[in-house]
Design a protein around this motif. Structure first.
Motif, PDB file in Angstrom:
ATOM      1  N   UNK A  49       0.847  -1.196   0.000  1.00 59.97           N
ATOM      2  CA  UNK A  49       0.000   0.000   0.000  1.00 59.97           C
ATOM      3  C   UNK A  49       0.880   1.242   0.000  1.00 59.97           C
ATOM      4  N   UNK A  50       0.659   2.095  -0.987  1.00 58.22           N
ATOM      5  CA  UNK A  50       1.352   3.387  -0.967  1.00 58.22           C
ATOM      6  C   UNK A  50       0.359   4.437  -0.481  1.00 58.22           C
ATOM      7  N   UNK A  51       0.870   5.413   0.220  1.00 56.07           N
ATOM      8  CA  UNK A  51       0.034   6.469   0.798  1.00 56.07           C
ATOM      9  C   UNK A  51       0.417   7.799   0.187  1.00 56.07           C
ATOM     10  N   UNK A  52      -0.603   8.577  -0.131  1.00 54.55           N
ATOM     11  CA  UNK A  52      -0.370   9.887  -0.709  1.00 54.55           C
ATOM     12  C   UNK A  52      -1.491  10.799  -0.249  1.00 54.55           C
ATOM     13  N   UNK A  53      -1.145  11.942   0.304  1.00 52.28           N
ATOM     14  CA  UNK A  53      -2.204  12.830   0.759  1.00 52.28           C
ATOM     15  C   UNK A  53      -1.695  14.003   1.562  1.00 52.28           C
ATOM     16  N   UNK A  54      -2.579  14.497   2.400  1.00 52.42           N
ATOM     17  CA  UNK A  54      -2.283  15.649   3.231  1.00 52.42           C
ATOM     18  C   UNK A  54      -2.756  15.326   4.648  1.00 52.42           C
ATOM     19  N   UNK A  55      -1.884  15.578   5.626  1.00 51.74           N
ATOM     20  CA  UNK A  55      -2.183  15.232   7.011  1.00 51.74           C
ATOM     21  C   UNK A  55      -1.912  16.416   7.933  1.00 51.74           C
ATOM     22  N   UNK A  56      -2.652  16.437   9.038  1.00 52.00           N
ATOM     23  CA  UNK A  56      -2.423  17.433  10.079  1.00 52.00           C
ATOM     24  C   UNK A  56      -1.068  17.172  10.720  1.00 52.00           C
ATOM     25  N   UNK A  57      -0.266  18.191  10.826  1.00 54.76           N
ATOM     26  CA  UNK A  57       1.073  18.064  11.405  1.00 54.76           C
ATOM     27  C   UNK A  57       0.972  18.085  12.927  1.00 54.76           C
ATOM     28  N   UNK A  58       0.464  16.994  13.469  1.00 55.57           N
ATOM     29  CA  UNK A  58       0.271  16.863  14.906  1.00 55.57           C
ATOM     30  C   UNK A  58       0.645  15.432  15.284  1.00 55.57           C
ATOM     31  N   UNK A  59       1.682  15.283  16.078  1.00 54.26           N
ATOM     32  CA  UNK A  59       2.195  13.955  16.409  1.00 54.26           C
ATOM     33  C   UNK A  59       1.146  13.070  17.065  1.00 54.26           C
ATOM     34  N   UNK A  60       0.300  13.636  17.927  1.00 54.14           N
ATOM     35  CA  UNK A  60      -0.736  12.836  18.584  1.00 54.14           C
ATOM     36  C   UNK A  60      -1.770  12.315  17.591  1.00 54.14           C
ATOM     37  N   UNK A  61      -2.117  13.128  16.621  1.00 48.65           N
ATOM     38  CA  UNK A  61      -3.094  12.715  15.612  1.00 48.65           C
ATOM     39  C   UNK A  61      -2.475  11.669  14.685  1.00 48.65           C
ATOM     40  N   UNK A  62      -1.229  11.870  14.291  1.00 48.65           N
ATOM     41  CA  UNK A  62      -0.544  10.887  13.444  1.00 48.65           C
ATOM     42  C   UNK A  62      -0.391   9.568  14.205  1.00 48.65           C
ATOM     43  N   UNK A  63      -0.122   9.642  15.505  1.00 56.62           N
ATOM     44  CA  UNK A  63       0.016   8.432  16.319  1.00 56.62           C
ATOM     45  C   UNK A  63      -1.298   7.648  16.390  1.00 56.62           C
ATOM     46  N   UNK A  64      -2.434   8.330  16.262  1.00 55.81           N
ATOM     47  CA  UNK A  64      -3.719   7.624  16.233  1.00 55.81           C
ATOM     48  C   UNK A  64      -3.857   6.806  14.945  1.00 55.81           C
ATOM     49  N   UNK A  65      -3.148   7.220  13.893  1.00 56.85           N
ATOM     50  CA  UNK A  65      -3.169   6.500  12.618  1.00 56.85           C
ATOM     51  C   UNK A  65      -2.091   5.426  12.569  1.00 56.85           C
TER      52      UNK A  65
ATOM     53  N   UNK B 261       0.448   3.878  15.493  1.00 61.84           N
ATOM     54  CA  UNK B 261       0.872   3.907  16.895  1.00 61.84           C
ATOM     55  C   UNK B 261       2.377   4.005  17.089  1.00 61.84           C
ATOM     56  N   UNK B 262       3.142   3.352  16.221  1.00 64.42           N
ATOM     57  CA  UNK B 262       4.602   3.382  16.368  1.00 64.42           C
ATOM     58  C   UNK B 262       5.230   4.616  15.717  1.00 64.42           C
ATOM     59  N   UNK B 263       4.414   5.437  15.033  1.00 59.17           N
ATOM     60  CA  UNK B 263       4.927   6.595  14.286  1.00 59.17           C
ATOM     61  C   UNK B 263       6.061   6.170  13.348  1.00 59.17           C
ATOM     62  N   UNK B 264       5.873   5.021  12.711  1.00 58.67           N
ATOM     63  CA  UNK B 264       6.898   4.437  11.851  1.00 58.67           C
ATOM     64  C   UNK B 264       6.723   4.782  10.379  1.00 58.67           C
ATOM     65  N   UNK B 265       5.560   5.343  10.026  1.00 57.39           N
ATOM     66  CA  UNK B 265       5.280   5.615   8.626  1.00 57.39           C
ATOM     67  C   UNK B 265       4.639   4.446   7.920  1.00 57.39           C
ATOM     68  N   UNK B 266       4.463   3.359   8.618  1.00 55.50           N
ATOM     69  CA  UNK B 266       3.900   2.160   7.998  1.00 55.50           C
ATOM     70  C   UNK B 266       2.409   2.314   7.698  1.00 55.50           C
ATOM     71  N   UNK B 267       1.691   3.008   8.560  1.00 55.76           N
ATOM     72  CA  UNK B 267       0.245   3.147   8.397  1.00 55.76           C
ATOM     73  C   UNK B 267      -0.197   4.578   8.091  1.00 55.76           C
ATOM     74  N   UNK B 268       0.687   5.525   8.184  1.00 59.05           N
ATOM     75  CA  UNK B 268       0.369   6.921   7.860  1.00 59.05           C
ATOM     76  C   UNK B 268       1.500   7.448   6.990  1.00 59.05           C
ATOM     77  N   UNK B 269       1.292   8.575   6.395  1.00 57.15           N
ATOM     78  CA  UNK B 269       2.305   9.140   5.503  1.00 57.15           C
ATOM     79  C   UNK B 269       3.316  10.015   6.210  1.00 57.15           C
ATOM     80  N   UNK B 270       3.489   9.777   7.512  1.00 59.81           N
ATOM     81  CA  UNK B 270       4.451  10.555   8.288  1.00 59.81           C
ATOM     82  C   UNK B 270       5.022   9.670   9.380  1.00 59.81           C
ATOM     83  N   UNK B 271       6.188  10.049   9.868  1.00 64.52           N
ATOM     84  CA  UNK B 271       6.823   9.307  10.955  1.00 64.52           C
ATOM     85  C   UNK B 271       7.691  10.258  11.754  1.00 64.52           C
TER      86      UNK B 271
END
Length: 164
Positions: free
Chosen positions: A88-104, A106-116
């Motif tokens: 799965x490739x991810x492409x988009x726009x996300x809120x630059x908020x670590x807590x919100x990205x962590x909800x997408x 959990x490890x903030x690894x970039x595996x499930x969201x487009x940021x880490x």
């Protein structure tokens, strides 16, 4: 959607079986605006059953291109799961908020969201993803409204070309 600090954050995801890339340049040209129209409609109109403040978490394409396995044998369920996620490739726009990205992711690894979280401890976007502030989403919504109004004006005057 997730709830954090008294706000409900909403992310719109469009699953694709082929390649699809989000581009702010395209949005400003009136192309590929569907994801943002959905996101901003939810943000401003609310979600049934959700009380309180609603905020944009992002809009993302998930393009699924699972890897092809050789006919060499069966694989276990965990390997199949990992191959599917990796496809799965991810492409988009996300809120630059670590807590919100962590909800997408959990490890903030970039595996499930487009940021880490990078090696310096700061949040960073991955290829194909743009990080913006809450104010940035507001500005983008205003710009998108201008683009849509311009398209509507052209159509009202009889210009309805298939090309953007």
């Amino acid at each position: 959607m997730c709830k954090k600090d008294g706000a409900a954050y909403v992310r719109v995801v469009d699953y694709k079986t082929g390649a699809k890339t989000f581009s702010l340049d395209d949005v400003y040209r009136g192309i590929g605006v569907q994801l943002l129209i959905y996101l901003f409609s939810l943000w401003r109109s609310g979600v049934p059953g959700v009380d309180g403040e609603l905020a944009p978490a992002g809009a993302t394409y998930f393009s699924a291109r699972p890897s092809v396995q050789s006919a060499g044998g069966m694989i276990d369920a965990e390997t199949a799961r990992e191959l599917a996620i990796d496809g799965i490739s991810r492409s988009g726009i996300l809120l630059s908020d670590e807590n919100v990205i962590a909800a997408m992711d959990k490890e903030l690894s970039g595996k499930y969201a487009g940021a880490k979280v990078g090696s310096n401890g700061a949040l960073k976007s991955l290829a194909g993803t743009t990080l913006v502030s809450a104010e940035g989403f507001g500005t983008l919504q205003g710009e998108l409204e201008k683009v849509i109004s311009e398209i509507a004006s052209r159509m009202k005057s009889g210009v309805a070309d298939a090309a953007p």
